[in-house]
Design a protein around this motif. Sequence first.
Motif, mmCIF file in Angstrom:
data_model
loop_
_atom_site.group_PDB
_atom_site.id
_atom_site.type_symbol
_atom_site.label_atom_id
_atom_site.label_comp_id
_atom_site.label_asym_id
_atom_site.label_seq_id
_atom_site.Cartn_x
_atom_site.Cartn_y
_atom_site.Cartn_z
ATOM 1 N N TRP A 139 5.629 14.324 -16.480
ATOM 2 C CA TRP A 139 5.206 13.921 -17.831
ATOM 3 C C TRP A 139 3.935 14.654 -18.271
ATOM 4 N N ARG A 140 3.013 14.853 -17.302
ATOM 5 C CA ARG A 140 1.801 15.594 -17.669
ATOM 6 C C ARG A 140 2.147 17.021 -18.099
ATOM 7 N N LYS A 141 3.147 17.583 -17.450
ATOM 8 C CA LYS A 141 3.609 18.916 -17.868
ATOM 9 C C LYS A 141 4.234 18.848 -19.265
ATOM 10 N N ALA A 142 4.997 17.784 -19.515
ATOM 11 C CA ALA A 142 5.623 17.607 -20.835
ATOM 12 C C ALA A 142 4.579 17.439 -21.926
ATOM 13 N N ALA A 143 3.430 16.848 -21.560
ATOM 14 C CA ALA A 143 2.363 16.607 -22.550
ATOM 15 C C ALA A 143 1.728 17.899 -23.054
ATOM 16 N N THR A 144 1.989 19.017 -22.368
ATOM 17 C CA THR A 144 1.429 20.313 -22.810
ATOM 18 C C THR A 144 2.266 20.961 -23.901
ATOM 19 N N PHE A 145 3.404 20.344 -24.234
ATOM 20 C CA PHE A 145 4.278 20.892 -25.273
ATOM 21 C C PHE A 145 4.157 20.035 -26.535
ATOM 22 N N PRO A 146 3.893 20.632 -27.693
ATOM 23 C CA PRO A 146 3.711 19.847 -28.927
ATOM 24 C C PRO A 146 4.868 18.913 -29.225
ATOM 25 N N SER A 147 6.094 19.339 -28.952
ATOM 26 C CA SER A 147 7.266 18.535 -29.314
ATOM 27 C C SER A 147 7.398 17.274 -28.470
ATOM 28 N N THR A 148 6.776 17.251 -27.292
ATOM 29 C CA THR A 148 6.955 16.092 -26.391
ATOM 30 C C THR A 148 5.632 15.449 -25.980
ATOM 31 N N LYS A 149 4.525 15.880 -26.578
ATOM 32 C CA LYS A 149 3.220 15.336 -26.185
ATOM 33 C C LYS A 149 3.143 13.822 -26.393
ATOM 34 N N VAL A 150 3.586 13.340 -27.556
ATOM 35 C CA VAL A 150 3.495 11.904 -27.854
ATOM 36 C C VAL A 150 4.325 11.101 -26.871
ATOM 37 N N MET A 151 5.572 11.520 -26.634
ATOM 38 C CA MET A 151 6.439 10.797 -25.694
ATOM 39 C C MET A 151 5.840 10.785 -24.294
ATOM 40 N N ALA A 152 5.331 11.932 -23.887
ATOM 41 C CA ALA A 152 4.763 12.015 -22.541
ATOM 42 C C ALA A 152 3.537 11.117 -22.405
ATOM 43 N N ASP A 153 2.644 11.150 -23.390
ATOM 44 C CA ASP A 153 1.437 10.320 -23.337
ATOM 45 C C ASP A 153 1.776 8.841 -23.284
ATOM 46 N N GLN A 154 2.781 8.414 -24.029
ATOM 47 C CA GLN A 154 3.205 7.012 -24.015
ATOM 48 C C GLN A 154 3.686 6.604 -22.626
ATOM 49 N N ARG A 155 4.467 7.461 -21.981
ATOM 50 C CA ARG A 155 4.994 7.163 -20.652
ATOM 51 C C ARG A 155 3.854 7.123 -19.621
ATOM 52 N N ILE A 156 2.946 8.067 -19.717
ATOM 53 C CA ILE A 156 1.821 8.110 -18.777
ATOM 54 C C ILE A 156 0.966 6.843 -18.905
ATOM 55 N N LYS A 157 0.650 6.472 -20.148
ATOM 56 C CA LYS A 157 -0.180 5.289 -20.384
ATOM 57 C C LYS A 157 0.517 4.027 -19.872
ATOM 58 N N ALA A 158 1.813 3.903 -20.141
ATOM 59 C CA ALA A 158 2.557 2.713 -19.695
ATOM 60 C C ALA A 158 2.573 2.615 -18.180
ATOM 61 N N THR A 159 2.821 3.732 -17.522
ATOM 62 C CA THR A 159 2.873 3.722 -16.059
ATOM 63 C C THR A 159 1.510 3.394 -15.461
ATOM 64 N N GLN A 160 0.440 3.906 -16.057
ATOM 65 C CA GLN A 160 -0.913 3.641 -15.559
ATOM 66 C C GLN A 160 -1.305 2.160 -15.700
ATOM 67 N N THR A 161 -0.698 1.485 -16.675
ATOM 68 C CA THR A 161 -0.997 0.054 -16.873
ATOM 69 C C THR A 161 -0.002 -0.842 -16.152
ATOM 70 N N GLY A 162 0.877 -0.247 -15.348
ATOM 71 C CA GLY A 162 1.810 -1.024 -14.532
ATOM 72 C C GLY A 162 3.112 -1.369 -15.216
ATOM 73 N N VAL A 163 3.371 -0.830 -16.381
ATOM 74 C CA VAL A 163 4.620 -1.115 -17.095
ATOM 75 C C VAL A 163 5.697 -0.128 -16.629
ATOM 76 N N LYS A 164 6.821 -0.669 -16.175
ATOM 77 C CA LYS A 164 7.918 0.190 -15.705
ATOM 78 C C LYS A 164 8.753 0.665 -16.880
ATOM 79 N N LEU A 165 9.170 1.926 -16.816
ATOM 80 C CA LEU A 165 10.046 2.501 -17.843
ATOM 81 C C LEU A 165 11.418 1.841 -17.761
ATOM 82 N N LYS A 166 11.912 1.392 -18.884
ATOM 83 C CA LYS A 166 13.221 0.744 -18.926
ATOM 84 C C LYS A 166 14.261 1.736 -19.448
ATOM 85 N N ARG A 167 15.348 1.762 -18.753
ATOM 86 C CA ARG A 167 16.416 2.687 -19.136
ATOM 87 C C ARG A 167 17.162 2.178 -20.357
ATOM 88 N N LYS A 168 17.343 3.070 -21.344
ATOM 89 C CA LYS A 168 18.084 2.688 -22.538
ATOM 90 C C LYS A 168 19.546 3.050 -22.356
#
Length: 421
Positions: free
Chosen positions: A392-421
């Motif tokens: 995700w940190r690598k994805a955050a270096t790309f403009p098209s995916t920076k927002v998505m990557a930052d959201q995932r990183i922040k959620a994981t750091q706060t203990g929130v597990k990613l839920k599969r859609k």
Amino acid sequence: MKLARFAHIALCATVLLFSSTAVLAAKDKESAYPNATRKDPKVNMSSREQSALNKATDYVNDGEDAKAIPEIEKVLGGKKVSSYAEAFAQQLLGRIYWDQDKEAEAMAATSKAVELDALPNDAHFALMYQLAQMQVQSEQYEAALATLDTYKAATGAEDADQIALLGNIYYRLDKFQEAADTMKRAIASSNEPKESWNQILMASLAELDQYGEAAEVLKAQLAKTPNDVRLIKQLATIYVNDDKYPEAIALLSRAKDQGLITSSEDYVQLAKLYANADKPNEAASTLKEGITKGVVKPSYDVNKLLGDVCSQAEDDPCAIEAYTLASAQSEDGNVDYQLGFMLYYAERGAEAKVALDRAIKKGGLRQEGEAYILLGDIESYANNDAAAMTAWRKAATFPSTKVMADQRIKATQTGVKLKRK
């Protein structure tokens, strides 16, 4: 949509025979150019010239050009060669050079024969018209136009073939409106218009974006030869250019059902038309039929197209299989990214990871950031949080995916597990 260059022009094989009987017969014969302003010149030549040219003519008509040339040179090398003999010799040289594919030499000799202005009207004007044909063949269109203008002014003659040649010249000069108008006139002037005239008319109308009229020209030809695949494909192209995809599809589909569509190119074209018309199931079916019959070879482009239309048709197994085949033939990672995407949503995470890693390694990705997002998601679902964060940190270096990557990183750091859609 420019037409291909016409086939090499076969020059008239008939030449005058040099004998007193032939000359007298020519005088009594009704002229082919009764409205010509030019008076027939007097035919003068020596017996030596006549003998040499008779031999040369026989050799040329028998296809023995090598034997004809010394006789022609004997005439041209004479100290007091008559204008008539010189013009006839140059005419023969022009024909020999043309048969040898020496276009420049052939036109120079033919032009010289015309410039000498010594041949009888029928031969002189026929040679002038022949020169215009040579110039068209050699892509000297402006010169051909000038020659035809001179020919018409001098002869007062105009027939369907002559008008069609003029239309051909206009087309080659990109004067499409003049070409269309002239070719219509040629067709109207003939009881049996040539197919090539209709082709130039159709192509000129297409260049003018007059697709409706171009289609009518082709439909009239198809009415005479309904199984002509070349005409069918041309009409389909006209429909596509006119954004009439349903008509193009109906035409090619009917031709396929009749067994007229037999090439790989035809199957792929029809599949693409179905895809453009939002009919992915029909596109996939067409490609599969062509592959099953052995007509369509499963190249990278074919497999990629099959994967795309199967994906659009929500036929995931078909898409995954096609993309897998395309992956082995690809030079960049884009098809591997699509394969990884399909495998990810098919809940085949391990296989998706392999495809996405391969996509990144191959390079040239249009969606590299998205590839890292998917890789991170796959690792997260497998409880490999450290690997997920790296992706995700690598994805955050790309403009098209920076927002998505930052959201995932922040959620994981706060203990929130990613839920599969």
